[in-house]
Design an enzyme around this catalytic site. Structure first.
Site, mmCIF file in Angstrom:
data_model
loop_
_atom_site.group_PDB
_atom_site.id
_atom_site.type_symbol
_atom_site.label_atom_id
_atom_site.label_comp_id
_atom_site.label_asym_id
_atom_site.label_seq_id
_atom_site.Cartn_x
_atom_site.Cartn_y
_atom_site.Cartn_z
ATOM 1 N N HIS A 160 -11.796 6.549 2.600
ATOM 2 C CA HIS A 160 -12.202 7.960 2.803
ATOM 3 C C HIS A 160 -12.103 8.528 1.301
ATOM 4 C CE1 HIS A 160 -7.081 7.344 2.039
ATOM 5 N NE2 HIS A 160 -7.704 5.951 2.248
ATOM 6 N N GLU A 216 -6.985 -1.282 -3.621
ATOM 7 C CA GLU A 216 -7.630 0.536 -3.320
ATOM 8 C C GLU A 216 -7.176 1.515 -5.010
ATOM 9 O OE1 GLU A 216 -4.878 2.221 -0.388
ATOM 10 O OE2 GLU A 216 -6.591 3.542 0.387
ATOM 11 N N ASP A 239 -3.706 7.581 -3.319
ATOM 12 C CA ASP A 239 -3.306 5.925 -2.251
ATOM 13 C C ASP A 239 -4.389 4.961 -3.011
ATOM 14 O OD1 ASP A 239 -3.203 4.006 0.082
ATOM 15 O OD2 ASP A 239 -5.034 5.275 0.577
ATOM 16 N N GLU A 243 -11.161 1.233 -0.724
ATOM 17 C CA GLU A 243 -10.050 -0.027 -0.967
ATOM 18 C C GLU A 243 -10.797 -1.539 0.074
ATOM 19 O OE1 GLU A 243 -6.990 1.363 2.293
ATOM 20 O OE2 GLU A 243 -7.960 2.806 2.136
ATOM 21 N N ASP A 272 1.242 -1.177 -0.168
ATOM 22 C CA ASP A 272 -0.322 0.125 0.393
ATOM 23 C C ASP A 272 0.470 1.164 -0.109
ATOM 24 O OD1 ASP A 272 -1.676 2.009 0.705
ATOM 25 O OD2 ASP A 272 -3.442 0.316 1.568
ATOM 26 N N HIS A 298 -7.040 11.363 5.215
ATOM 27 C CA HIS A 298 -8.040 11.146 5.842
ATOM 28 C C HIS A 298 -9.536 12.110 6.296
ATOM 29 C CE1 HIS A 298 -7.855 6.284 6.322
ATOM 30 N NE2 HIS A 298 -6.564 6.981 6.296
HETATM 31 MN MN MN Z 1 -3.864 2.998 1.381
HETATM 32 MN MN MN Z 2 -6.502 4.382 1.984
#
Ligand code: MN
Ligand code: MN
Length: 296
Positions: free
Chosen positions: A157, A281, A96, A190, A85, A165
């Site tokens: 998010h 994600e 992300d 995700e 990630d 976030h």
């Molecule tokens: Mn992530």
């Molecule tokens: Mn994330």
């Protein structure tokens, strides 16, 4: 969202996508987790971005928040499933993205497919005004139909400049949220799937910290750490590794800052019943015409 901001989200996404591919190729038996994380973070910088958080390498029952320590001896082993990630930002605008790779074996394909296919279905369904609870219901339905559980206490998010976030969650299960995805929003989605019960909990620190507040400290070296971290990361998460490159006794000094309430640490999140965990994600930017996947 104006064009200049959108361009920064897109650039962050392109860098994240490229580095995700390069780092995924290094997820092989015998390689050090440390080398993968350090390589990916240096590539992000080479390509004109900055890490939005330390590269996470979460193995098997760990879902998130593990990054290698500066002296980490861990290597990848056959039969593991690894969640890679990573986050990139350009002027604070974040991409992300994550994927799951199985090391040398092929026992967990259906678990990995469950998170990947639910993400694909959600991305196909995106349109301005879509309710996040409908996305959660879709993820839950697909993962359950494969015989697994979605992780209910992890979620996607919304993203804002220097904010990972930003307030809106995209659940991985059906819930009662009244939020929708509006044009101008950037959102990471995700899904996590597990053969456990579908919840995670945290215990010890995973070598990831964030600055909680700026304050002048009487200890000159701690003060220098705080100022350098703020200059480099703002309030985004940073790894122990970064501190260890610049100061000795990094663990001891970070613990002091932790006790003084200057930094916080992220506990490693593991599936509560020891289930294996997969994750996929992507980051999207919603426009009035539809969603753009920045990390494709
Ligand atoms: Mn992530
Ligand atoms: Mn994330």
């Amino acid at each position: 969202m104006d064009d200049a901001v959108r361009a920064k989200y897109l650039k962050a996404g392109q860098i994240a996508s490229k580095v995700r591919g390069q780092a995924a190729d290094m997820l092989q038996e015998g390689n050090l987790l440390l080398d993968v994380a350090e390589f990916a973070e240096s590539e992000i910088i080479k390509l004109g971005g900055k890490p939005a958080f330390p590269v996470n390498l979460a193995i098997d029952t760990i879902a998130a928040h593990y990054t290698p320590h500066s002296e980490d001896p861990l290597t990848f082993q056959a039969g593991q499933i690894v969640k890679l990630d990573l986050g990139v930002h350009v002027d604070g605008y974040i991409a992300d993205t994550a994927l799951t790779v199985e090391i040398s074996t092929n026992k967990w394909k259906s678990l990995i497919d469950a998170s990947a296919d639910s993400l694909t279905a959600v991305l196909d369904a995106l349109r301005p005004g879509i309710m996040v609870r409908d996305l959660g219901a879709m993820i839950e339905q697909i993962i359950r139909s494969r015989g697994f559980e979605p992780i209910s206490n992890l979620s996607g998010h919304s993203l804002e400049q220097f904010n990972l976030h930003a307030g809106i969650s995209v659940p991985n299960v059906s819930d009662t949220s009244a939020d929708d995805l509006k044009p101008g929003m950037a959102v990471a989605i995700e899904p996590f799937a597990t053969n456990g019960v579908g919840r995670v909990a945290g215990r010890k620190s995973g070598n990831i910290y964030k600055l909680l507040r700026m304050k002048e400290l009487p200890d000159p070296e701690l003060n220098e750490i705080v100022h350098e971290v703020h200059a480099e990361f703002n309030c985004l998460p940073f790894p122990e590794r970064w501190v260890a490159k610049r100061f000795d006794k990094s663990d001891k000094k970070l613990k002091k800052l932790l006790r003084q309430g200057i930094v916080a640490t992220y506990p490693i999140l593991s599936e509560v019943k020891g289930g294996m965990v997969s994750q996929m994600e992507h980051t999207i930017v919603m426009t009035s015409e539809g969603a753009i996947i920045t990390t494709k």
